[in-house]
Design an enzyme around this catalytic site. Structure first.
Site, PDB file in Angstrom:
ATOM      1  N   GLU A  32       0.811  -1.216   0.000  1.00 62.10           N
ATOM      2  CA  GLU A  32       0.000   0.000   0.000  1.00 62.10           C
ATOM      3  C   GLU A  32       0.851   1.276   0.000  1.00 62.10           C
ATOM      4  O   GLU A  32       0.342   2.358   0.306  1.00 62.10           O
ATOM      5  CB  GLU A  32      -0.935  -0.014   1.205  1.00 62.10           C
ATOM      6  CG  GLU A  32      -1.913  -1.176   1.188  1.00 62.10           C
ATOM      7  CD  GLU A  32      -2.760  -1.251   2.445  1.00 62.10           C
ATOM      8  OE1 GLU A  32      -3.612  -0.362   2.621  1.00 62.10           O
ATOM      9  OE2 GLU A  32      -2.564  -2.181   3.237  1.00 62.10           O
ATOM     10  N   TYR A 229      -8.785   3.220  -5.223  1.00 57.80           N
ATOM     11  CA  TYR A 229      -7.838   4.320  -5.343  1.00 57.80           C
ATOM     12  C   TYR A 229      -7.671   4.849  -6.770  1.00 57.80           C
ATOM     13  O   TYR A 229      -6.760   5.626  -7.024  1.00 57.80           O
ATOM     14  CB  TYR A 229      -6.482   3.882  -4.776  1.00 57.80           C
ATOM     15  CG  TYR A 229      -6.571   3.569  -3.306  1.00 57.80           C
ATOM     16  CD1 TYR A 229      -6.852   4.578  -2.381  1.00 57.80           C
ATOM     17  CD2 TYR A 229      -6.419   2.273  -2.837  1.00 57.80           C
ATOM     18  CE1 TYR A 229      -6.957   4.292  -1.033  1.00 57.80           C
ATOM     19  CE2 TYR A 229      -6.525   1.980  -1.482  1.00 57.80           C
ATOM     20  CZ  TYR A 229      -6.796   2.990  -0.592  1.00 57.80           C
ATOM     21  OH  TYR A 229      -6.908   2.713   0.743  1.00 57.80           O
ATOM     22  N   ASP A 270     -15.599  -1.643   7.568  1.00 59.75           N
ATOM     23  CA  ASP A 270     -16.181  -1.999   6.281  1.00 59.75           C
ATOM     24  C   ASP A 270     -17.232  -3.086   6.466  1.00 59.75           C
ATOM     25  O   ASP A 270     -17.022  -4.044   7.230  1.00 59.75           O
ATOM     26  CB  ASP A 270     -15.093  -2.487   5.325  1.00 59.75           C
ATOM     27  CG  ASP A 270     -14.084  -1.392   5.001  1.00 59.75           C
ATOM     28  OD1 ASP A 270     -14.450  -0.195   5.109  1.00 59.75           O
ATOM     29  OD2 ASP A 270     -12.936  -1.723   4.654  1.00 59.75           O
ATOM     30  N   GLU A 286     -14.102  -5.894   8.365  1.00 61.20           N
ATOM     31  CA  GLU A 286     -12.825  -5.591   8.995  1.00 61.20           C
ATOM     32  C   GLU A 286     -12.836  -4.168   9.533  1.00 61.20           C
ATOM     33  O   GLU A 286     -13.691  -3.360   9.169  1.00 61.20           O
ATOM     34  CB  GLU A 286     -11.666  -5.763   8.009  1.00 61.20           C
ATOM     35  CG  GLU A 286     -11.707  -4.815   6.829  1.00 61.20           C
ATOM     36  CD  GLU A 286     -10.527  -5.005   5.890  1.00 61.20           C
ATOM     37  OE1 GLU A 286      -9.503  -5.569   6.312  1.00 61.20           O
ATOM     38  OE2 GLU A 286     -10.635  -4.584   4.728  1.00 61.20           O
ATOM     39  N   ASN A 288     -10.236  -0.916   9.927  1.00 65.11           N
ATOM     40  CA  ASN A 288      -8.973  -0.331   9.484  1.00 65.11           C
ATOM     41  C   ASN A 288      -8.525   0.720  10.494  1.00 65.11           C
ATOM     42  O   ASN A 288      -9.224   1.707  10.715  1.00 65.11           O
ATOM     43  CB  ASN A 288      -9.161   0.326   8.112  1.00 65.11           C
ATOM     44  CG  ASN A 288      -9.644  -0.656   7.065  1.00 65.11           C
ATOM     45  OD1 ASN A 288      -8.855  -1.353   6.452  1.00 65.11           O
ATOM     46  ND2 ASN A 288     -10.954  -0.736   6.868  1.00 65.11           N
ATOM     47  N   GLY A 292      -7.202   5.496   4.897  1.00 63.26           N
ATOM     48  CA  GLY A 292      -6.579   6.396   3.945  1.00 63.26           C
ATOM     49  C   GLY A 292      -6.962   7.843   4.153  1.00 63.26           C
ATOM     50  O   GLY A 292      -8.057   8.167   4.616  1.00 63.26           O
TER      51      GLY A 292
END
Length: 334
Positions: A32, A229, A270, A286, A288, A292
């Protein structure tokens, strides 16, 4: 919901010294890396725009400890994604160096990066997640671990890296061919989960408050790394057009997960929602801990939806890190 003092933009601004020596840590060597560089540069620019005079962007390499020792920052804004910036490794280094940092700590990071460990913490507390099993990748060449359709994903990667949906009509073969491109060629073990049909949604938590629900509608395929992205590949519907009771279930579940895991700063949960089942069709996939911060990222988008600019979002995350460091130091001294 939340702490009113925390949500006051004026209180956040007042408590931050514009002469703070701030390092924005980004890049690294995970899959990433490109996303981390976009996040980190966005954060650094925002801090400078808001009047911080001593901001250093650091593209992390193996000499990161030596670099940080030379800069001697008051605080690190952790804009790394994936390992080692999201799994507790960098967090442990910063703890040893006694440098305050943003987002979650060592234990939370180590648990949340591992999808099976996350289930072990959250499911006993009533958070609904798909039942899964760890499989050896080479076993997939002999047969399916569960009935199709199912999902295969790395146990400890984020941003939908290496995710495959195995269906009856898919082109992976019956059983999966060793020559078929997929995560089984890159990881020794994988997490297999039943495929939850329906819709892809996400909820950001900032501080101690869930912001809103966003639905993600990929224009082709599913919500994989490229869809996340690449501008134009996914439509973001924010706020999501879902029933109020379903939105509340997701927001409550995201906040509960944030708290149970001990997340700090911002997190993003998510979900998949089988809309034929109502509330019972909501599944957390999950959490995070290093979401981002790119122009296409979901946390800044949800922050804007509730009236928080990108720059203010960055400041709030920074302020919580410094406040947490004060409390920890005070407890140690006491």
């Amino acid at each position: 919901m939340g702490n009113p003092a925390y949500w006051s933009a004026e209180s956040v601004t007042d408590q931050l010294d514009r002469n703070l020596n701030i390092v924005v840590l980004m890049g690294g060597w995970s899959s990433e890396r490109p996303v981390s560089l976009m996040s980190g540069n966005g954060v650094a620019d925002a801090l400078k725009d808001r009047g911080f005079t001593n901001v250093t962007a650091v593209d992390m390499d193996r000499n990161v400890a030596q670099v940080l020792a030379g800069v001697r920052p008051n605080v690190v804004f952790n804009a790394l994604h994936g390992t080692p910036g999201e799994d507790g490794t960098v967090q442990g280094m910063l703890e040893l160096m006694q440098i305050p940092y943003t987002h979650s700590g060592v234990t939370t990071s180590a648990i949340a990066i591992d999808k099976e460990l996350t289930k072990g913490v959250l499911v006993p507390h009533g958070v609904r997640m798909p039942k899964g099993k760890i499989v050896e990748s080479k076993s997939l060449y002999e047969g399916d671990p569960m009935a199709r359709p199912y999902v295969l994903k790395p146990v400890n990667e984020g941003s939908s890296v290496g995710v495959a949906i195995v269906t009856d009509g898919g082109n992976y073969g019956h059983p999966i061919s060793a020559k078929a491109e997929g995560p089984w060629q890159h990881f020794d073990t994988l997490l297999a989960e039943p495929f939850i049909k329906g819709r892809e949604l996400t909820v950001a938590v900032l501080g101690d408050e869930a912001l809103c629900v966003t639905e993600l509608k990929p224009k082709a395929g599913f919500y994989d790394f490229d869809a996340k992205y690449t501008d134009g590949l996914t439509e973001h519907v924010c706020p999501a057009q879902v029933p109020d009771n379903v939105a509340k279930v997701m927001m409550d579940m995201a906040l509960a997960s944030h708290r149970l895991l001990g997340c700090k700063g911002a997190s993003r949960s998510d979900f998949r929602w089988d809309d034929e089942l109502g509330e019972a069709g909501v599944y957390l996939l999950e959490v995070n801990t290093q979401p981002g911060m790119t122009p296409l990222s979901l946390v800044p988008e949800q922050a804007r939806q509730v009236g928080i600019s990108y720059g203010e979002l960055v400041e709030r995350i920074l302020a919580e890190a410094l406040e947490g460091a004060k409390k920890t130091t005070g407890a140690t001294k006491g």
